[in-house]
Motif scaffolding. Structure first.
Motif, PDB file in Angstrom:
ATOM      1  N   SER A 304       0.826  -1.213   0.000  1.00  0.00           N
ATOM      2  CA  SER A 304       0.000   0.000   0.000  1.00  0.00           C
ATOM      3  C   SER A 304       0.861   1.264   0.000  1.00  0.00           C
ATOM      4  N   THR A 305       2.123   1.153   0.431  1.00  0.00           N
ATOM      5  CA  THR A 305       2.987   2.334   0.529  1.00  0.00           C
ATOM      6  C   THR A 305       3.649   2.693  -0.798  1.00  0.00           C
ATOM      7  N   ILE A 306       3.539   1.823  -1.810  1.00  0.00           N
ATOM      8  CA  ILE A 306       4.258   2.062  -3.065  1.00  0.00           C
ATOM      9  C   ILE A 306       3.326   2.193  -4.259  1.00  0.00           C
ATOM     10  N   ALA A 307       2.042   2.319  -4.008  1.00  0.00           N
ATOM     11  CA  ALA A 307       1.070   2.380  -5.108  1.00  0.00           C
ATOM     12  C   ALA A 307       1.322   3.576  -6.023  1.00  0.00           C
ATOM     13  N   LYS A 308       1.909   4.660  -5.481  1.00  0.00           N
ATOM     14  CA  LYS A 308       2.131   5.873  -6.270  1.00  0.00           C
ATOM     15  C   LYS A 308       3.496   5.893  -6.960  1.00  0.00           C
ATOM     16  N   ALA A 309       4.266   4.829  -6.864  1.00  0.00           N
ATOM     17  CA  ALA A 309       5.592   4.785  -7.492  1.00  0.00           C
ATOM     18  C   ALA A 309       5.464   4.847  -9.012  1.00  0.00           C
ATOM     19  N   ASP A 310       6.471   5.441  -9.669  1.00  0.00           N
ATOM     20  CA  ASP A 310       6.458   5.522 -11.125  1.00  0.00           C
ATOM     21  C   ASP A 310       6.503   4.128 -11.753  1.00  0.00           C
ATOM     22  N   ARG A 311       7.313   3.263 -11.165  1.00  0.00           N
ATOM     23  CA  ARG A 311       7.378   1.871 -11.614  1.00  0.00           C
ATOM     24  C   ARG A 311       7.550   0.953 -10.409  1.00  0.00           C
ATOM     25  N   ILE A 312       7.030  -0.240 -10.532  1.00  0.00           N
ATOM     26  CA  ILE A 312       7.189  -1.250  -9.490  1.00  0.00           C
ATOM     27  C   ILE A 312       7.910  -2.442 -10.116  1.00  0.00           C
ATOM     28  N   VAL A 313       9.013  -2.846  -9.494  1.00  0.00           N
ATOM     29  CA  VAL A 313       9.813  -3.976  -9.972  1.00  0.00           C
ATOM     30  C   VAL A 313       9.570  -5.151  -9.025  1.00  0.00           C
ATOM     31  N   VAL A 314       9.053  -6.237  -9.545  1.00  0.00           N
ATOM     32  CA  VAL A 314       8.771  -7.428  -8.742  1.00  0.00           C
ATOM     33  C   VAL A 314       9.927  -8.412  -8.920  1.00  0.00           C
ATOM     34  N   MET A 315      10.499  -8.850  -7.787  1.00  0.00           N
ATOM     35  CA  MET A 315      11.649  -9.756  -7.835  1.00  0.00           C
ATOM     36  C   MET A 315      11.296 -11.098  -7.210  1.00  0.00           C
ATOM     37  N   GLU A 316      11.907 -12.136  -7.755  1.00  0.00           N
ATOM     38  CA  GLU A 316      11.711 -13.483  -7.226  1.00  0.00           C
ATOM     39  C   GLU A 316      12.985 -14.291  -7.480  1.00  0.00           C
ATOM     40  N   LYS A 317      13.558 -14.829  -6.409  1.00  0.00           N
ATOM     41  CA  LYS A 317      14.769 -15.652  -6.481  1.00  0.00           C
ATOM     42  C   LYS A 317      15.896 -14.959  -7.243  1.00  0.00           C
ATOM     43  N   GLY A 318      16.075 -13.670  -6.958  1.00  0.00           N
ATOM     44  CA  GLY A 318      17.184 -12.926  -7.544  1.00  0.00           C
ATOM     45  C   GLY A 318      16.965 -12.451  -8.963  1.00  0.00           C
ATOM     46  N   ARG A 319      15.771 -12.604  -9.493  1.00  0.00           N
ATOM     47  CA  ARG A 319      15.480 -12.166 -10.862  1.00  0.00           C
ATOM     48  C   ARG A 319      14.320 -11.176 -10.884  1.00  0.00           C
ATOM     49  N   ILE A 320      14.287 -10.343 -11.919  1.00  0.00           N
ATOM     50  CA  ILE A 320      13.147  -9.450 -12.144  1.00  0.00           C
ATOM     51  C   ILE A 320      12.103 -10.226 -12.935  1.00  0.00           C
ATOM     52  N   VAL A 321      10.902 -10.338 -12.380  1.00  0.00           N
ATOM     53  CA  VAL A 321       9.849 -11.125 -13.046  1.00  0.00           C
ATOM     54  C   VAL A 321       8.718 -10.248 -13.577  1.00  0.00           C
ATOM     55  N   GLU A 322       8.546  -9.044 -13.006  1.00  0.00           N
ATOM     56  CA  GLU A 322       7.484  -8.144 -13.479  1.00  0.00           C
ATOM     57  C   GLU A 322       7.928  -6.703 -13.287  1.00  0.00           C
ATOM     58  N   ILE A 323       7.556  -5.846 -14.215  1.00  0.00           N
ATOM     59  CA  ILE A 323       7.801  -4.401 -14.107  1.00  0.00           C
ATOM     60  C   ILE A 323       6.564  -3.673 -14.624  1.00  0.00           C
ATOM     61  N   GLY A 324       6.129  -2.662 -13.896  1.00  0.00           N
ATOM     62  CA  GLY A 324       4.997  -1.870 -14.347  1.00  0.00           C
ATOM     63  C   GLY A 324       4.460  -0.991 -13.245  1.00  0.00           C
ATOM     64  N   GLN A 325       3.425  -0.244 -13.519  1.00  0.00           N
ATOM     65  CA  GLN A 325       2.766   0.559 -12.504  1.00  0.00           C
ATOM     66  C   GLN A 325       1.769  -0.304 -11.738  1.00  0.00           C
ATOM     67  N   HIS A 326       1.296   0.232 -10.628  1.00  0.00           N
ATOM     68  CA  HIS A 326       0.421  -0.534  -9.742  1.00  0.00           C
ATOM     69  C   HIS A 326      -0.791  -1.085 -10.481  1.00  0.00           C
ATOM     70  N   ALA A 327      -1.498  -0.228 -11.206  1.00  0.00           N
ATOM     71  CA  ALA A 327      -2.725  -0.656 -11.886  1.00  0.00           C
ATOM     72  C   ALA A 327      -2.421  -1.702 -12.956  1.00  0.00           C
ATOM     73  N   GLU A 328      -1.323  -1.512 -13.695  1.00  0.00           N
ATOM     74  CA  GLU A 328      -0.958  -2.465 -14.749  1.00  0.00           C
ATOM     75  C   GLU A 328      -0.675  -3.845 -14.177  1.00  0.00           C
ATOM     76  N   LEU A 329       0.067  -3.883 -13.064  1.00  0.00           N
ATOM     77  CA  LEU A 329       0.439  -5.169 -12.467  1.00  0.00           C
ATOM     78  C   LEU A 329      -0.773  -5.870 -11.864  1.00  0.00           C
ATOM     79  N   ILE A 330      -1.712  -5.095 -11.343  1.00  0.00           N
ATOM     80  CA  ILE A 330      -2.941  -5.704 -10.810  1.00  0.00           C
ATOM     81  C   ILE A 330      -3.729  -6.355 -11.944  1.00  0.00           C
ATOM     82  N   GLU A 331      -3.773  -5.687 -13.099  1.00  0.00           N
ATOM     83  CA  GLU A 331      -4.513  -6.229 -14.248  1.00  0.00           C
ATOM     84  C   GLU A 331      -3.867  -7.506 -14.793  1.00  0.00           C
ATOM     85  N   LYS A 332      -2.546  -7.602 -14.699  1.00  0.00           N
ATOM     86  CA  LYS A 332      -1.838  -8.788 -15.212  1.00  0.00           C
ATOM     87  C   LYS A 332      -2.165 -10.047 -14.424  1.00  0.00           C
ATOM     88  N   GLN A 333      -2.604  -9.854 -13.176  1.00  0.00           N
ATOM     89  CA  GLN A 333      -2.928 -10.991 -12.306  1.00  0.00           C
ATOM     90  C   GLN A 333      -1.730 -11.937 -12.146  1.00  0.00           C
TER      91      GLN A 333
END
Length: 346
Positions: A304-333
């Protein structure tokens, strides 16, 4: 600690016991030989008694010497830790240059990183560009590599493979003094000293900062509202590690430090994870002031603290798996949407 203390006492008791057994055995042998000498009239009764008494007096000093060895061994173990620290190689830094101000551009090019002694890498093939003034949030489960990535930027660790560029310059070519003068870090565990509020805001390279700049930084961090309620204001001692302050107040002092430093790159490492809702709201207000005109990297568990970030980088096991804004990443499911749903329903 209890098990180690019991082990120490057993070892100490055994050493004293063994030394006394050996001493008593040696004394028995000597008495036997002396008795044989006395029977053959080669030694007088007085000489025999003197020898026996002298041998008996050796017990106490030998016992004390054994106990001294215990202390000596403990000291050697402690000294080993100290000398291991002293013998560590100093950080290698290129020759000093001008303390130029960076624009705040960060570029990760096929970056790999592994901690010393670890077989599995902490970061794998990280490629990302962060533009000046951009706010980028890093999220993911514990152990996904968020903090490891952040620690590479101030060169706390060296990149294993690939490149990390700051303003299109390889980080290995930048003097540490110049690099770290352009970076401010606000971490979850704020280090505070048993000194005044003002001295804790302006310390290190900023120790000579003017009073008006300290006040301006505290106001921008929404810290003056509780500082003014203290007995001596900015001159109030805050205790060891800021024990007289709440968690939110300590975080706002840390943000005031970052504002006073006025660095173009800010790393905000899970600094709100242990705060209550009211304190978190105040810190968020401070962040809105802090991020203006700065490149900000936010590592957060509370999505909830990063919803206004320009971009959100999602990491898993040392890799970048998703990049986008809050609304975009929610839509990707995807992974981010699942993390967000778990936090909102939990």
């Amino acid at each position: 600690m209890r098990q180690l203390e019991v082990k120490t006492k057993i070892t100490s008791g055994l050493s004293v016991f063994i030394v006394q057994i050996l001493t008593a055995s040696a004394l028995g042998v000597i008495i036997y030989i002396a008795a044989q000498q006395s029977a053959a009239d080669n030694i007088t009764v007085g000489g025999f008694v003197s020898l026996f008494t002298a041998m008996g007096l050796l017990f106490s000093p030998i016992k004390r010497l054994t106990q001294v060895n215990d202390k000596l061994q403990q000291g050697l173990a402690a000294a080993q830790s100290v000398f291991n620290l002293i013998d560590q190689a100093s950080e290698i830094s290129p020759p000093k240059g001008d303390l130029a101000r960076f624009s705040g551009k960060l570029t990760f090019q096929h970056l790999h990183f592994a901690y010393e002694g670890q077989t599995s890498p902490a970061l794998q093939d990280i490629s990302l560009s962060i533009m000046p003034g951009e706010t980028v949030a890093f999220v993911g489960a514990s152990g996904s590599g968020k903090t490891s990535l952040a620690n590479l930027i101030p060169h706390f660790y060296s990149v294993t493979e690939g490149q990390l560029l700051v303003d299109d310059v390889n980080i290995n070519d930048l003097p540490l003094e110049t690099l770290r003068a352009n970076i401010a870090i606000v971490s979850q565990d704020v280090v505070l000293f048993n000194d005044s509020v003002a001295a804790n805001i302006a310390y290190g390279a900023m120790a000579e900062a003017p009073r008006d700049k300290i006040i301006a930084a505290a106001q921008a961090a929404y810290a003056m509202e509780f500082i003014e309620q203290m007995s001596d204001g900015l001159d109030t001692p805050i205790g060891e590690r800021g024990v007289k302050l709440s968690g939110g107040q300590r975080q706002r002092l840390a943000i005031a430090r970052a504002l006073l430093k006025d660095a173009p790159i800010l790393i905000f490492d899970e600094a709100t994870s242990a705060l209550d809702t009211q304190s978190e709201h105040k810190v968020q207000q401070s962040l809105e002031k802090l991020k203006q005109g700065r490149t900000m990297l936010i590592i957060a568990h509370r999505l909830s603290t990063i919803a206004k970030a320009d971009r959100i980088v999602v990491m898993e096991k040392g890799r970048i798996v998703e990049i986008g804004q809050h609304a975009e990443l929610i839509e990707k499911q995807g992974i981010y949407a699942k993390l967000y749903q778990v936090q909102m329903t939990g």
